[in-house]
Design a protein around this motif. Structure first.
Motif, PDB file in Angstrom:
ATOM      1  N   GLU A  55       0.827  -1.196   0.000  1.00  0.00           N
ATOM      2  CA  GLU A  55       0.000   0.000   0.000  1.00  0.00           C
ATOM      3  C   GLU A  55       0.870   1.258   0.000  1.00  0.00           C
ATOM      4  O   GLU A  55       0.579   2.237  -0.680  1.00  0.00           O
ATOM      5  N   GLU A  56       1.953   1.235   0.748  1.00  0.00           N
ATOM      6  CA  GLU A  56       2.856   2.388   0.805  1.00  0.00           C
ATOM      7  C   GLU A  56       3.565   2.589  -0.530  1.00  0.00           C
ATOM      8  O   GLU A  56       3.829   3.712  -0.940  1.00  0.00           O
ATOM      9  N   ASP A  57       3.886   1.508  -1.225  1.00  0.00           N
ATOM     10  CA  ASP A  57       4.533   1.623  -2.531  1.00  0.00           C
ATOM     11  C   ASP A  57       3.584   2.198  -3.579  1.00  0.00           C
ATOM     12  O   ASP A  57       4.001   2.875  -4.510  1.00  0.00           O
ATOM     13  N   ASP A  58       2.284   1.904  -3.442  1.00  0.00           N
ATOM     14  CA  ASP A  58       1.294   2.398  -4.386  1.00  0.00           C
ATOM     15  C   ASP A  58       1.016   3.901  -4.207  1.00  0.00           C
ATOM     16  O   ASP A  58       0.606   4.579  -5.146  1.00  0.00           O
ATOM     17  N   LEU A  59       1.236   4.432  -3.025  1.00  0.00           N
ATOM     18  CA  LEU A  59       0.969   5.845  -2.758  1.00  0.00           C
ATOM     19  C   LEU A  59       2.031   6.734  -3.396  1.00  0.00           C
ATOM     20  O   LEU A  59       3.188   6.340  -3.552  1.00  0.00           O
ATOM     21  N   ILE A  60       1.617   7.921  -3.779  1.00  0.00           N
ATOM     22  CA  ILE A  60       2.558   8.911  -4.311  1.00  0.00           C
ATOM     23  C   ILE A  60       3.213   9.593  -3.129  1.00  0.00           C
ATOM     24  O   ILE A  60       2.546  10.160  -2.262  1.00  0.00           O
ATOM     25  N   LYS A  61       4.523   9.560  -3.111  1.00  0.00           N
ATOM     26  CA  LYS A  61       5.239  10.158  -1.993  1.00  0.00           C
ATOM     27  C   LYS A  61       5.445  11.649  -2.267  1.00  0.00           C
ATOM     28  O   LYS A  61       5.755  12.043  -3.386  1.00  0.00           O
ATOM     29  N   PRO A  62       5.285  12.487  -1.276  1.00  0.00           N
ATOM     30  CA  PRO A  62       5.456  13.929  -1.475  1.00  0.00           C
ATOM     31  C   PRO A  62       6.917  14.279  -1.734  1.00  0.00           C
ATOM     32  O   PRO A  62       7.820  13.660  -1.191  1.00  0.00           O
ATOM     33  N   GLN A  63       7.093  15.257  -2.601  1.00  0.00           N
ATOM     34  CA  GLN A  63       8.442  15.730  -2.903  1.00  0.00           C
ATOM     35  C   GLN A  63       8.504  17.222  -2.633  1.00  0.00           C
ATOM     36  O   GLN A  63       7.503  17.939  -2.752  1.00  0.00           O
ATOM     37  N   LYS A  64       9.680  17.686  -2.320  1.00  0.00           N
ATOM     38  CA  LYS A  64       9.869  19.099  -2.047  1.00  0.00           C
ATOM     39  C   LYS A  64       9.762  19.884  -3.360  1.00  0.00           C
ATOM     40  O   LYS A  64      10.315  19.484  -4.376  1.00  0.00           O
ATOM     41  N   LEU A  65       9.028  21.011  -3.329  1.00  0.00           N
ATOM     42  CA  LEU A  65       8.855  21.830  -4.511  1.00  0.00           C
ATOM     43  C   LEU A  65      10.159  22.543  -4.860  1.00  0.00           C
ATOM     44  O   LEU A  65      10.949  22.884  -3.989  1.00  0.00           O
ATOM     45  N   ILE A  66      10.339  22.802  -6.155  1.00  0.00           N
ATOM     46  CA  ILE A  66      11.534  23.487  -6.632  1.00  0.00           C
ATOM     47  C   ILE A  66      11.355  24.984  -6.427  1.00  0.00           C
ATOM     48  O   ILE A  66      10.325  25.551  -6.796  1.00  0.00           O
ATOM     49  N   ASN A  67      12.353  25.611  -5.854  1.00  0.00           N
ATOM     50  CA  ASN A  67      12.327  27.057  -5.659  1.00  0.00           C
ATOM     51  C   ASN A  67      12.749  27.722  -6.964  1.00  0.00           C
ATOM     52  O   ASN A  67      13.872  27.540  -7.424  1.00  0.00           O
ATOM     53  N   PRO A  68      11.856  28.522  -7.613  1.00  0.00           N
ATOM     54  CA  PRO A  68      12.208  29.116  -8.905  1.00  0.00           C
ATOM     55  C   PRO A  68      13.386  30.093  -8.814  1.00  0.00           C
ATOM     56  O   PRO A  68      14.133  30.266  -9.764  1.00  0.00           O
ATOM     57  N   VAL A  69      13.557  30.731  -7.667  1.00  0.00           N
ATOM     58  CA  VAL A  69      14.676  31.665  -7.514  1.00  0.00           C
ATOM     59  C   VAL A  69      15.998  30.917  -7.517  1.00  0.00           C
ATOM     60  O   VAL A  69      16.968  31.331  -8.142  1.00  0.00           O
ATOM     61  N   LEU A  70      16.020  29.808  -6.825  1.00  0.00           N
ATOM     62  CA  LEU A  70      17.258  29.040  -6.763  1.00  0.00           C
ATOM     63  C   LEU A  70      17.508  28.275  -8.056  1.00  0.00           C
ATOM     64  O   LEU A  70      18.645  27.971  -8.385  1.00  0.00           O
ATOM     65  N   ALA A  71      16.454  27.977  -8.814  1.00  0.00           N
ATOM     66  CA  ALA A  71      16.606  27.223 -10.056  1.00  0.00           C
ATOM     67  C   ALA A  71      17.173  28.099 -11.176  1.00  0.00           C
ATOM     68  O   ALA A  71      17.931  27.627 -12.012  1.00  0.00           O
ATOM     69  N   SER A  72      16.836  29.387 -11.197  1.00  0.00           N
ATOM     70  CA  SER A  72      17.286  30.282 -12.260  1.00  0.00           C
ATOM     71  C   SER A  72      18.649  30.878 -11.917  1.00  0.00           C
ATOM     72  O   SER A  72      18.825  31.466 -10.855  1.00  0.00           O
ATOM     73  N   LEU A  73      19.582  30.747 -12.832  1.00  0.00           N
ATOM     74  CA  LEU A  73      20.922  31.283 -12.592  1.00  0.00           C
ATOM     75  C   LEU A  73      20.906  32.814 -12.572  1.00  0.00           C
ATOM     76  O   LEU A  73      21.606  33.434 -11.779  1.00  0.00           O
ATOM     77  N   GLN A  74      20.099  33.417 -13.448  1.00  0.00           N
ATOM     78  CA  GLN A  74      20.036  34.874 -13.495  1.00  0.00           C
ATOM     79  C   GLN A  74      19.457  35.446 -12.211  1.00  0.00           C
ATOM     80  O   GLN A  74      19.976  36.410 -11.659  1.00  0.00           O
ATOM     81  N   LEU A  75      18.372  34.835 -11.742  1.00  0.00           N
ATOM     82  CA  LEU A  75      17.768  35.328 -10.510  1.00  0.00           C
ATOM     83  C   LEU A  75      18.690  35.115  -9.317  1.00  0.00           C
ATOM     84  O   LEU A  75      18.760  35.947  -8.416  1.00  0.00           O
ATOM     85  N   ARG A  76      19.414  34.006  -9.327  1.00  0.00           N
ATOM     86  CA  ARG A  76      20.357  33.741  -8.237  1.00  0.00           C
ATOM     87  C   ARG A  76      21.475  34.778  -8.238  1.00  0.00           C
ATOM     88  O   ARG A  76      21.863  35.306  -7.189  1.00  0.00           O
ATOM     89  N   ALA A  77      21.987  35.115  -9.426  1.00  0.00           N
ATOM     90  CA  ALA A  77      23.049  36.117  -9.528  1.00  0.00           C
ATOM     91  C   ALA A  77      22.539  37.488  -9.087  1.00  0.00           C
ATOM     92  O   ALA A  77      23.241  38.219  -8.381  1.00  0.00           O
ATOM     93  N   LEU A  78      21.305  37.817  -9.478  1.00  0.00           N
ATOM     94  CA  LEU A  78      20.721  39.087  -9.076  1.00  0.00           C
ATOM     95  C   LEU A  78      20.560  39.146  -7.564  1.00  0.00           C
ATOM     96  O   LEU A  78      20.858  40.167  -6.929  1.00  0.00           O
ATOM     97  N   HIS A  79      20.105  38.056  -6.992  1.00  0.00           N
ATOM     98  CA  HIS A  79      19.924  37.999  -5.546  1.00  0.00           C
ATOM     99  C   HIS A  79      21.260  38.174  -4.824  1.00  0.00           C
ATOM    100  O   HIS A  79      21.359  38.918  -3.838  1.00  0.00           O
ATOM    101  N   GLN A  80      22.300  37.523  -5.322  1.00  0.00           N
ATOM    102  CA  GLN A  80      23.616  37.664  -4.705  1.00  0.00           C
ATOM    103  C   GLN A  80      24.113  39.096  -4.815  1.00  0.00           C
ATOM    104  O   GLN A  80      24.696  39.643  -3.868  1.00  0.00           O
ATOM    105  N   GLU A  81      23.869  39.726  -5.964  1.00  0.00           N
ATOM    106  CA  GLU A  81      24.299  41.115  -6.138  1.00  0.00           C
ATOM    107  C   GLU A  81      23.558  42.042  -5.186  1.00  0.00           C
ATOM    108  O   GLU A  81      24.150  42.939  -4.584  1.00  0.00           O
TER     109      GLU A  81
END
Length: 149
Positions: A27-53
């Motif tokens: 039953e546990e194998d049949d269930l969809i396990k929750p996953q952590k959502l992707i942070n769009p700020v951390l995923a984008s290199l441009q936004l990450r560079a802007l944030h660091q600046e």
């Protein structure tokens, strides 16, 4: 015996280890396990560079809107004056002189067009219509010129 009762009481409140059966595991194998959502700020290199600046500028105390408006205007004027002084030191190139003369010609032409249209606004309508008719050649004149008569 008192010592034994303490152990029993101590053991009573402890939760027995959870036994997983094969059915529960399926039953546990049949269930969809929750996953952590992707942070769009951390995923984008441009936004990450802007944030660091921005973080760096914040640490240094050099944020764009920290200065008063008057100070920003004065600095802008100083920069413009410096640019003008630097341009005055060097003679203009041929391309720049041609572009300036062309721009002046276009401005003169636009000014003449404005004067002409303002002048036409004051003229009565029948005079304007008559002037446009004078410009249009008559069909008889066009035919005689084409045939050579």
């Amino acid at each position: 015996m008192g010592h034994r009762n303490r152990r029993d009481k101590h053991h009573c409140w402890m939760i027995p280890p959870h036994k997983v059966t094969e059915n529960q595991q399926q039953e546990e194998d049949d269930l969809i396990k929750p996953q952590k959502l992707i942070n769009p700020v951390l995923a984008s290199l441009q936004l990450r560079a802007l944030h660091q600046e921005l973080l760096f500028c914040c640490r240094q105390g050099v944020l764009p809107r920290k200065k008063p408006e008057l100070q920003r205007v004065l600095e802008h004027k100083r920069r413009e004056q410096l640019k003008k002084r630097e341009l005055a030191l060097y003679p203009p190139s041929d391309l720049e002189t041609k572009l300036r003369s062309r721009q002046q010609r276009i401005q003169r032409h636009e000014l003449e067009e404005r004067r002409r249209t303002e002048g036409l606004k004051n003229v009565p309508e029948f005079v304007r219509v008559r002037q446009t008719l004078k410009r249009i050649p008559n069909s008889s004149q066009v035919l005689s010129e084409n045939t050579g008569k």
